[in-house]
Design an enzyme around this catalytic site. Structure first.
Site, mmCIF file in Angstrom:
data_model
loop_
_atom_site.group_PDB
_atom_site.id
_atom_site.type_symbol
_atom_site.label_atom_id
_atom_site.label_comp_id
_atom_site.label_asym_id
_atom_site.label_seq_id
_atom_site.Cartn_x
_atom_site.Cartn_y
_atom_site.Cartn_z
ATOM 1 C CG HIS A 66 -17.701 -21.034 -42.561
ATOM 2 N ND1 HIS A 66 -16.578 -21.106 -43.069
ATOM 3 C CD2 HIS A 66 -18.518 -22.194 -42.918
ATOM 4 C CE1 HIS A 66 -16.727 -22.408 -43.951
ATOM 5 N NE2 HIS A 66 -17.710 -22.915 -43.849
ATOM 6 C CG ASP A 68 -15.973 -20.683 -37.559
ATOM 7 O OD1 ASP A 68 -16.741 -20.794 -38.528
ATOM 8 O OD2 ASP A 68 -14.744 -20.774 -37.393
ATOM 9 C CG HIS A 69 -15.762 -16.188 -38.995
ATOM 10 N ND1 HIS A 69 -14.508 -15.564 -38.927
ATOM 11 C CD2 HIS A 69 -15.364 -17.624 -39.068
ATOM 12 C CE1 HIS A 69 -13.431 -16.501 -39.000
ATOM 13 N NE2 HIS A 69 -14.068 -17.719 -39.108
#
Length: 283
Positions: A66, A68-69
């Site tokens: 994802h 955001d990682h």
């Protein structure tokens, strides 16, 4: 280098807002190693703000793909390179991480080739080793081990909690996950459990601001854990400290530390840290 866990970005989800926290990233200084865990937007600046030189980048672990990682993985490695990185760096990530890195190299090919020719830099591609991992032992060194557990984060299948052991300490990072009972066994007796967390009363606020309405609500409830769920895992695992991270919502002034503490109080009465960007937890 003092052993410590430093929370660089503590927000769940990829959006950023004025004055708010950054998406997920952490620095673990342990067993004389600098270990970056997840590379959400802001990780490079966050590392520099701890006083670390990016030339000292060492090990990088990505829990899942994802954005955001993983969004700033390529920029972090490139910025370390332009800062003067001279030694190899190993990146561990789930299946697909090699494609992420190859895509970044392709997108910056002109810049990288120009700097190699014009500035005499080593070939960035040759300095980075990318290892794709699955469940089980990921890294096994005499003074440091890392183990992975696949967790429940639909629709993402390749998403892993990590257990890092070194210098007589064990830290477990939940990654993004719905309530997942096997995580309690995985984290049994750990010194610190870093677990994602949502506030039930904060969901409607984030849905209003982010959009997608019912569909987003469905995803959040199916794929993430409420603070009380994280507390239950910590209680069953008998960990020494619970750290709430990847907070949803993390940037709503209507909700603060008092709400997070109230959410876990019925289940967890041990040491509790509510994550915030830049927080240093000494080990």
């Amino acid at each position: 280098m003092t052993d410590a866990l430093i929370l660089l970005g503590t927000k769940g989800g990829p959006a950023i807002r004025p004055g708010g926290p950054n998406p997920t990233s952490m620095l673990l200084n342990l067993a004389a190693r600098r270990i970056v865990i997840d590379c959400g937007l802001g990780v490079s600046r966050g590392l520099v703000e701890t006083g670390m030189s990016l030339k000292d980048l060492d090990l990088v672990f990505i829990t899942h793909l994802h954005s955001d990682h993983v969004l700033e993985l390529g920029p972090l490695l490139h910025t370390a390179w332009t800062t003067g990185l001279e030694h190899p760096v190993t990146v561990f990530g789930p299946v697909g991480i090699r494609a992420v890195w190859a895509g970044f190299l392709a997108s910056l090919a002109y810049d990288i080739e120009t700097r190699i020719a014009d500035e005499g830099r080593p070939d960035l591609a040759e300095m980075i080793t990318v290892v794709e991992y699955g469940p089980g032992i990921v890294l096994d060194l005499p003074d440091l081990t890392v183990e992975a557990l696949r967790v429940d984060h639909p629709p993402v299948v390749e998403c892993f909690a990590l257990k890092v052991t070194g210098a007589g300490r064990t830290l477990v990072f939940s990654a993004d996950t719905a309530p997942f009972p096997p995580l309690a066994d995985f984290a049994r007796g750990a010194d610190i459990l870093v677990h994602e967390a949502m506030l039930p009363e904060g969901l409607e606020s984030i849905i209003r601001r982010t959009g997608n309405g019912a569909r987003l609500r469905e995803h959040l409830v199916a794929s993430h854990s409420f603070a009380a769920d994280a507390a239950a895992i910590a209680h069953r695992a008998g960990v020494g400290m619970l750290v709430l991270n990847h907070l949803i919502p993390a940037d709503d002034p209507a909700f603060g530390e008092v709400h997070w503490r109230a959410a876990v109080m019925p289940v967890w009465d041990g040491p509790l840290v509510v994550g915030r960007d830049g927080l240093v937890i000494s080990l």
